[in-house]
Design a protein around this motif. Sequence first.
Motif, mmCIF file in Angstrom:
data_model
loop_
_atom_site.group_PDB
_atom_site.id
_atom_site.type_symbol
_atom_site.label_atom_id
_atom_site.label_comp_id
_atom_site.label_asym_id
_atom_site.label_seq_id
_atom_site.Cartn_x
_atom_site.Cartn_y
_atom_site.Cartn_z
ATOM 1 N N ASN A 12 0.876 -1.166 0.000
ATOM 2 C CA ASN A 12 0.000 0.000 0.000
ATOM 3 C C ASN A 12 0.920 1.225 0.000
ATOM 4 O O ASN A 12 1.836 1.293 0.809
ATOM 5 N N GLU A 13 0.684 2.149 -0.922
ATOM 6 C CA GLU A 13 1.537 3.330 -1.035
ATOM 7 C C GLU A 13 0.755 4.595 -0.733
ATOM 8 O O GLU A 13 -0.458 4.639 -0.864
ATOM 9 N N ILE A 14 1.504 5.640 -0.374
ATOM 10 C CA ILE A 14 0.925 6.949 -0.112
ATOM 11 C C ILE A 14 0.858 7.738 -1.420
ATOM 12 O O ILE A 14 1.839 7.778 -2.171
ATOM 13 N N ARG A 15 -0.289 8.343 -1.676
ATOM 14 C CA ARG A 15 -0.439 9.242 -2.829
ATOM 15 C C ARG A 15 0.232 10.578 -2.514
ATOM 16 O O ARG A 15 0.550 10.864 -1.367
ATOM 17 N N GLU A 16 0.380 11.408 -3.544
ATOM 18 C CA GLU A 16 0.975 12.736 -3.353
ATOM 19 C C GLU A 16 0.165 13.587 -2.382
ATOM 20 O O GLU A 16 0.720 14.425 -1.678
ATOM 21 N N ASN A 17 -1.158 13.349 -2.313
ATOM 22 C CA ASN A 17 -2.004 14.131 -1.412
ATOM 23 C C ASN A 17 -1.957 13.611 0.036
ATOM 24 O O ASN A 17 -2.625 14.144 0.907
ATOM 25 N N GLY A 18 -1.174 12.544 0.265
ATOM 26 C CA GLY A 18 -1.003 12.018 1.611
ATOM 27 C C GLY A 18 -1.952 10.901 1.997
ATOM 28 O O GLY A 18 -1.822 10.325 3.075
ATOM 29 N N SER A 19 -2.893 10.535 1.134
ATOM 30 C CA SER A 19 -3.813 9.436 1.447
ATOM 31 C C SER A 19 -3.247 8.115 0.924
ATOM 32 O O SER A 19 -2.438 8.090 -0.005
ATOM 33 N N TRP A 20 -3.680 7.033 1.535
ATOM 34 C CA TRP A 20 -3.249 5.704 1.096
ATOM 35 C C TRP A 20 -3.993 5.329 -0.180
ATOM 36 O O TRP A 20 -5.187 5.586 -0.323
ATOM 37 N N TYR A 79 6.148 2.117 6.705
ATOM 38 C CA TYR A 79 7.043 3.250 6.533
ATOM 39 C C TYR A 79 6.177 4.489 6.346
ATOM 40 O O TYR A 79 4.956 4.392 6.236
ATOM 41 N N SER A 80 6.800 5.656 6.233
ATOM 42 C CA SER A 80 6.029 6.881 6.049
ATOM 43 C C SER A 80 5.366 6.940 4.670
ATOM 44 O O SER A 80 4.367 7.628 4.492
#
Length: 140
Positions: A37-45, A127-128
């Motif tokens: 699962n990765e973080i989008r540029e807007n900070g949401s998963w 991770y962050s």
Amino acid sequence: MKLRFLKFSVAMAFCFFFLTGANAQILKLRSTSLATNEIRENGSWKGWTDLNDSNLLITIDTEIQRIVIYANETQKFDITEYAGQKIDEDGDDVFTFYCVDNDGRTCKIDVLTLHSQNGKRQLYIYYSDIAFLFNVYLLD
């Protein structure tokens, strides 16, 4: 310092007693599947990917305070803090470790026993910017 180390050691032994049903210095797990699962540029998963087959050995060694994932490139996580056990809203056991990996990045590793799903076990690495989910089972 000795008292802090003693408390950590006792907590780790307690943790593994509940994970394995017995006191063990090295807990061995085998993964069966993996998702990310990765973080989008807007900070949401983005959301978890589909599970992919996985067959990796994972060890948790309380004596040297290290978690190791034996993949193509071995990933080592030095445990900096054991945050303890909690029971979530479903009655599942969650054991949390804060770690530093091979590259010096900090992460949180959760080991779950899902009593709500017939004792299924999972290992999460957060991770962050990315998270990993391993479905695992205990080895003898």
